[in-house]
Design a protein around this motif. Structure first.
Motif, PDB file in Angstrom:
ATOM      1  N   ILE A  23       0.843  -1.190   0.000  1.00 39.69           N
ATOM      2  CA  ILE A  23       0.000   0.000   0.000  1.00 39.69           C
ATOM      3  C   ILE A  23       0.884   1.248   0.000  1.00 39.69           C
ATOM      4  O   ILE A  23       2.058   1.188   0.366  1.00 39.69           O
ATOM      5  N   ASP A  26      -0.574   7.329   1.508  1.00 37.02           N
ATOM      6  CA  ASP A  26      -1.894   7.865   1.856  1.00 37.02           C
ATOM      7  C   ASP A  26      -2.789   6.756   2.410  1.00 37.02           C
ATOM      8  O   ASP A  26      -3.543   6.975   3.356  1.00 37.02           O
ATOM      9  N   ASP A  27      -2.683   5.576   1.796  1.00 36.90           N
ATOM     10  CA  ASP A  27      -3.474   4.445   2.303  1.00 36.90           C
ATOM     11  C   ASP A  27      -3.015   4.073   3.714  1.00 36.90           C
ATOM     12  O   ASP A  27      -3.824   3.778   4.590  1.00 36.90           O
ATOM     13  N   TRP A  28      -1.705   4.109   3.906  1.00 36.38           N
ATOM     14  CA  TRP A  28      -1.173   3.758   5.227  1.00 36.38           C
ATOM     15  C   TRP A  28      -1.717   4.714   6.299  1.00 36.38           C
ATOM     16  O   TRP A  28      -2.032   4.304   7.416  1.00 36.38           O
ATOM     17  N   GLY A  30      -4.479   5.896   6.679  1.00 35.31           N
ATOM     18  CA  GLY A  30      -5.779   5.434   7.171  1.00 35.31           C
ATOM     19  C   GLY A  30      -5.653   4.357   8.240  1.00 35.31           C
ATOM     20  O   GLY A  30      -6.493   4.246   9.134  1.00 35.31           O
ATOM     21  N   HIS A  31      -4.586   3.553   8.142  1.00 37.15           N
ATOM     22  CA  HIS A  31      -4.387   2.461   9.109  1.00 37.15           C
ATOM     23  C   HIS A  31      -3.579   2.910  10.335  1.00 37.15           C
ATOM     24  O   HIS A  31      -3.652   2.289  11.390  1.00 37.15           O
ATOM     25  N   ALA A  52      -0.503  -4.404   6.490  1.00 39.46           N
ATOM     26  CA  ALA A  52      -0.483  -2.991   6.071  1.00 39.46           C
ATOM     27  C   ALA A  52       0.725  -2.286   6.682  1.00 39.46           C
ATOM     28  O   ALA A  52       1.379  -1.463   6.036  1.00 39.46           O
ATOM     29  N   HIS A  55       4.308  -1.557   5.367  1.00 35.97           N
ATOM     30  CA  HIS A  55       4.652  -0.322   4.653  1.00 35.97           C
ATOM     31  C   HIS A  55       5.790   0.415   5.374  1.00 35.97           C
ATOM     32  O   HIS A  55       6.626   1.050   4.734  1.00 35.97           O
TER      33      HIS A  55
ATOM     34  N   ASN B 206       0.826   9.613  -3.428  1.00 32.04           N
ATOM     35  CA  ASN B 206       0.456   8.231  -3.767  1.00 32.04           C
ATOM     36  C   ASN B 206       0.945   7.834  -5.162  1.00 32.04           C
ATOM     37  O   ASN B 206       1.392   6.714  -5.373  1.00 32.04           O
TER      38      ASN B 206
END
Ligand code: ZN
Lengths: 80, 239
Positions: A23, A26-28, A30-31, A52, A55, B206
């Protein structure tokens, strides 16, 4: 293109850790808060979240931010 | 805006009076900020107070700023560049980011933890930007260090193997990566922050991550195609 020995070593480390289903930063993000809470509380991390969090192995910046978040969540005597 | 967060049960390890400011922050309150208490709120309380576009609860905004300020103070402790003024500015920036991104809150953590995570990213992005402001990506990538081998092992045959792997890595870098992949990857290896690389390349963070991820995958495939195994790479670089 020429890289220094240290750069090549770091690149080799990244390549070994590279997976098709990684991932991005930016996705990270979220986690990250949930993961930080679990780590701060020394609670078990569910498998999907643990994956996750891999990362952090390939992203020094998210890793640096994560360490800082953890410092924010852990009281350490209430000092600033 | 109707945002319903998934309120999770208090976990045994954390002293959660639900959504009090992150546990450590609450502890510091009476000592350092007794005159400036933060109201305890659930995730739902925070969302309700902050998401009314017509009438955002000013007290909640002030409390959020206080939570972020305290979180940042801890997160950035020991960093010379992060003085009170900087922390104040970043707390304010963080508040704005949180308010504009409420829809992204998943509800799987305390609202305050989420807010602190966002403020920490804002602050680090700014710290890195200040440090790298005047560095040109093109110059950084062009300024190649002299190519010199890592300390060779005593054994001649493993030295040959090492040279073969180094040559293969350079070969793949030169021929299997696009110019932009190579540029981004090398800039990253040389420590340039991703936000700065992304800005100079006209990418989102991203999109940059995808570019360098593709580059690393190409490298991995290239090494495999050259018959070099992960174990060989590991032993060559002592990883
Ligand atoms: Zn990252």
């Amino acid at each position: 293109m020429s890289l220094s020995p240290d750069e090549l070593r770091e690149l080799a480390r990244y390549v070994l850790l590279t997976r098709p289903d990684e991932i991005g930063c930016d996705d990270w993000l979220g986690h990250a808060p949930r993961y930080a809470e679990l780590v701060a509380a020394r609670e078990p991390v569910p498998e999907p979240l643990r994956r996750a969090a891999e990362h952090l192995d390939v992203c020094p910046e998210c890793a640096e931010e994560f360490r800082a978040c953890l410092a924010a969540l852990t009281a350490e005597g209430g000092s600033d | 805006m109707a945002i319903v967060s998934g309120r999770r049960p208090p976990s045994p390890g954390l002293d959660l009076s639900d959504d009090a400011a992150a546990s450590g922050l609450t502890l510091a309150l009476p000592i350092f900020l007794g005159a400036n208490p933060v109201t305890e709120r659930t995730n739902e309380d925070w969302l309700r107070s902050l998401s009314e576009m017509a009438a955002v609860d000013d007290a909640a905004v002030a409390d959020l700023r206080e939570v972020l300020r305290r979180g940042l103070r801890r997160a950035l402790s020991g960093r010379a560049a992060a003085d009170d003024g900087f922390i104040e500015d970043m707390a304010q920036e963080g508040v704005l980011k949180v308010l504009s991104g409420l829809a992204m809150f998943r509800g799987d953590c305390r609202f305050t933890t989420w807010g602190i995570t966002i403020a920490v990213r804002v602050a680090f992005t700014e710290l890195r930007r200040a440090r790298w402001r005047d560095v040109s990506l093109d110059r950084l990538v062009e300024d190649a260090p002299a190519r010199c081998p890592t300390t060779p092992p005593a054994d001649g045959s493993s030295q040959d193997a090492r040279q073969a792997i180094l040559a293969a890595m350079h070969g793949v870098l030169d021929s299997d990566l696009t110019d932009r992949q190579r540029q981004a990857l090398v800039a990253e290896l040389r420590g340039m922050p991703q936000a700065e690389i992304a800005a100079q390349m006209g990418l989102t963070r991203n999109a940059l991550y995808k570019l360098t991820h593709d580059a690393r995958q190409n490298l991995k495939r290239g090494l495999e195609a050259a018959g070099i195994s992960g174990d060989e790479v590991r032993s060559t670089f002592d990883l």
